[in-house]
Design a protein around this motif. Structure first.
Motif, PDB file in Angstrom:
ATOM      1  N   LEU A   1       0.748  -1.443   0.334  1.00 55.74           N
ATOM      2  CA  LEU A   1       0.122  -0.152  -0.325  1.00 55.74           C
ATOM      3  C   LEU A   1       1.147   1.270  -0.027  1.00 55.74           C
ATOM      4  N   SER A   2       0.461   1.947  -0.915  1.00 53.12           N
ATOM      5  CA  SER A   2       1.340   3.066  -0.869  1.00 53.12           C
ATOM      6  C   SER A   2       0.700   4.213  -0.111  1.00 53.12           C
ATOM      7  N   LEU A   3       1.852   5.230   0.654  1.00 55.81           N
ATOM      8  CA  LEU A   3       1.045   6.340   1.060  1.00 55.81           C
ATOM      9  C   LEU A   3      -0.371   7.439   0.622  1.00 55.81           C
ATOM     10  N   HIS A   4      -0.279   7.286   0.154  1.00 56.22           N
ATOM     11  CA  HIS A   4      -1.321   8.033  -1.363  1.00 56.22           C
ATOM     12  C   HIS A   4      -2.703   6.540  -0.642  1.00 56.22           C
ATOM     13  N   ASP A   5      -2.521   5.722  -1.179  1.00 59.11           N
ATOM     14  CA  ASP A   5      -3.655   4.789  -0.852  1.00 59.11           C
ATOM     15  C   ASP A   5      -4.043   4.487   0.655  1.00 59.11           C
ATOM     16  N   ALA A   6      -3.119   4.912   1.899  1.00 58.52           N
ATOM     17  CA  ALA A   6      -3.574   4.102   2.981  1.00 58.52           C
ATOM     18  C   ALA A   6      -3.957   5.621   4.109  1.00 58.52           C
ATOM     19  N   LEU A   7      -3.512   6.911   3.003  1.00 55.75           N
ATOM     20  CA  LEU A   7      -4.893   7.602   3.572  1.00 55.75           C
ATOM     21  C   LEU A   7      -6.018   7.640   3.660  1.00 55.75           C
ATOM     22  N   PRO A   8      -6.786   7.689   2.965  1.00 54.88           N
ATOM     23  CA  PRO A   8      -8.451   7.590   2.536  1.00 54.88           C
ATOM     24  C   PRO A   8      -8.875   6.387   3.638  1.00 54.88           C
ATOM     25  N   ILE A   9      -8.090   5.648   3.979  1.00 57.44           N
ATOM     26  CA  ILE A   9      -8.679   4.101   4.690  1.00 57.44           C
ATOM     27  C   ILE A   9      -8.211   4.881   6.262  1.00 57.44           C
ATOM     28  N   SER A  10      -7.351   5.568   6.773  1.00 61.30           N
ATOM     29  CA  SER A  10      -6.908   5.949   8.034  1.00 61.30           C
ATOM     30  C   SER A  10      -8.026   6.981   7.832  1.00 61.30           C
ATOM     31  N   ILE A  11      -7.950   7.874   7.413  1.00 59.60           N
ATOM     32  CA  ILE A  11      -9.473   9.255   7.641  1.00 59.60           C
ATOM     33  C   ILE A  11     -10.729   7.701   8.101  1.00 59.60           C
ATOM     34  N   GLY A  12     -11.633   7.263   7.238  1.00 50.29           N
ATOM     35  CA  GLY A  12     -12.428   6.317   7.333  1.00 50.29           C
ATOM     36  C   GLY A  12     -11.992   5.723   8.808  1.00 50.29           C
ATOM     37  N   GLY A  13     -11.358   4.876   9.217  1.00 52.29           N
ATOM     38  CA  GLY A  13     -10.690   4.755  10.757  1.00 52.29           C
ATOM     39  C   GLY A  13     -11.250   5.460  11.416  1.00 52.29           C
ATOM     40  N   ILE A  14     -10.413   6.920  11.469  1.00 50.89           N
ATOM     41  CA  ILE A  14     -10.829   7.797  12.235  1.00 50.89           C
ATOM     42  C   ILE A  14     -12.077   8.097  12.492  1.00 50.89           C
ATOM     43  N   PHE A  15     -12.612   8.532  11.599  1.00 46.62           N
ATOM     44  CA  PHE A  15     -14.153   8.345  11.331  1.00 46.62           C
ATOM     45  C   PHE A  15     -14.973   7.934  11.913  1.00 46.62           C
ATOM     46  N   ILE A  16     -15.203   6.306  12.000  1.00 45.70           N
ATOM     47  CA  ILE A  16     -15.809   5.030  12.566  1.00 45.70           C
ATOM     48  C   ILE A  16     -15.237   5.306  13.892  1.00 45.70           C
ATOM     49  N   LYS A  17     -14.146   5.393  14.281  1.00 45.51           N
ATOM     50  CA  LYS A  17     -13.735   5.744  15.889  1.00 45.51           C
ATOM     51  C   LYS A  17     -14.508   6.845  16.701  1.00 45.51           C
ATOM     52  N   MET A  18     -15.494   8.301  15.419  1.00 44.90           N
ATOM     53  CA  MET A  18     -15.065   9.443  16.308  1.00 44.90           C
ATOM     54  C   MET A  18     -16.446   9.163  16.393  1.00 44.90           C
ATOM     55  N   ALA A  19     -17.167   8.518  15.773  1.00 47.93           N
ATOM     56  CA  ALA A  19     -19.033   8.128  15.784  1.00 47.93           C
ATOM     57  C   ALA A  19     -19.097   6.662  16.623  1.00 47.93           C
ATOM     58  N   TYR A  20     -17.821   6.011  16.941  1.00 48.14           N
ATOM     59  CA  TYR A  20     -18.495   5.358  17.989  1.00 48.14           C
ATOM     60  C   TYR A  20     -18.065   5.685  19.336  1.00 48.14           C
ATOM     61  N   ASP A  21     -16.882   6.562  19.745  1.00 48.06           N
ATOM     62  CA  ASP A  21     -16.571   7.316  21.180  1.00 48.06           C
ATOM     63  C   ASP A  21     -18.866   8.354  21.259  1.00 48.06           C
ATOM     64  N   SER A  22     -18.826   8.948  20.228  1.00 48.84           N
ATOM     65  CA  SER A  22     -19.860   9.904  19.871  1.00 48.84           C
ATOM     66  C   SER A  22     -21.191   8.838  20.363  1.00 48.84           C
ATOM     67  N   VAL A  23     -21.649   7.695  20.414  1.00 46.45           N
ATOM     68  CA  VAL A  23     -22.708   6.960  20.309  1.00 46.45           C
ATOM     69  C   VAL A  23     -22.385   6.130  22.599  1.00 46.45           C
ATOM     70  N   ILE A  24     -21.588   5.827  22.154  1.00 50.32           N
ATOM     71  CA  ILE A  24     -21.042   5.654  23.551  1.00 50.32           C
ATOM     72  C   ILE A  24     -21.257   6.393  24.592  1.00 50.32           C
TER      73      ILE A  24
END
Length: 195
Positions: A1-24
């Protein structure tokens, strides 16, 4: 994986974590709000139930006197003087407090139906004394049985609202009773019949 491909995946993970924390956080804040007035709600429910039972005892006393009247006997003045006072005004006042503190609408609805059924039971008791037909006590009998079911329904919703589970070994729907008709429907029919 290149840095260019990993950036959207890591941003998506951050949003999922934020949504999870907000629900909790939302769930924990709902629990803390529900627990905020727990003692006051419990006190209001206990008070309402105690006053309801006091009114039932007062009406049972009137029922005993009406049995004496139906037998065409005289009621001694000392018996009437020792009659327990009606608790209806206290019951209505307690219901107003319950309405302000209740967390669910179901408990308010049941409390309102309980107050209304006390009025219907009084009307049925009046018919008990004045009606000379063969079925003179039927309405009063039904009002008393419906009130017993209402009390059990109130207790079930009281326990549910306070987060209490059924006692160990009790059926899942404790203390609700299965009836072939909905309780509010039966109460409405009685109300129409006695008024």
């Amino acid at each position: 994986l290149s840095l260019h491909d990993a950036l959207p995946i890591s941003i998506g993970g951050i949003f999922i974590k934020m949504a999870y924390d907000s629900v909790i956080e939302h769930i924990s804040s709902r629990r803390s709000r529900a627990d905020k007035f727990l003692k006051e709600r419990k006190a209001a429910y206990d008070d309402f139930l105690t006053i309801h039972r006091r009114q039932v005892k007062s009406r049972e006393f009137l029922h005993d006197i009406s049995l004496i009247i139906r037998a065409h006997k005289d009621v001694k003045p000392g018996i009437i003087e020792n009659a327990p006072p009606s608790a209806m005004s206290d019951l209505v006042e307690s219901f107003q407090i319950l309405r302000r503190l209740a967390r669910t609408n179901r408990i308010v609805e049941i409390g309102q139906r309980m107050v209304a059924l006390h009025g219907d039971a009084s009307s049925a008791l009046r018919k008990f004394v004045t009606d000379d037909s063969l079925y003179y006590g039927l309405e009063y009998f039904l009002a008393c049985r419906l009130q017993e079911d209402q009390e059990l329904e109130f207790i079930a919703n009281y326990r549910e609202d306070l987060g209490l589970k059924p006692p160990v070994g009790a059926p899942k729907e404790y203390p609700r009773i299965k009836r072939p008709w909905p309780l509010p429907y039966a109460e409405r029919i009685l109300h129409i019949h006695v008024n």
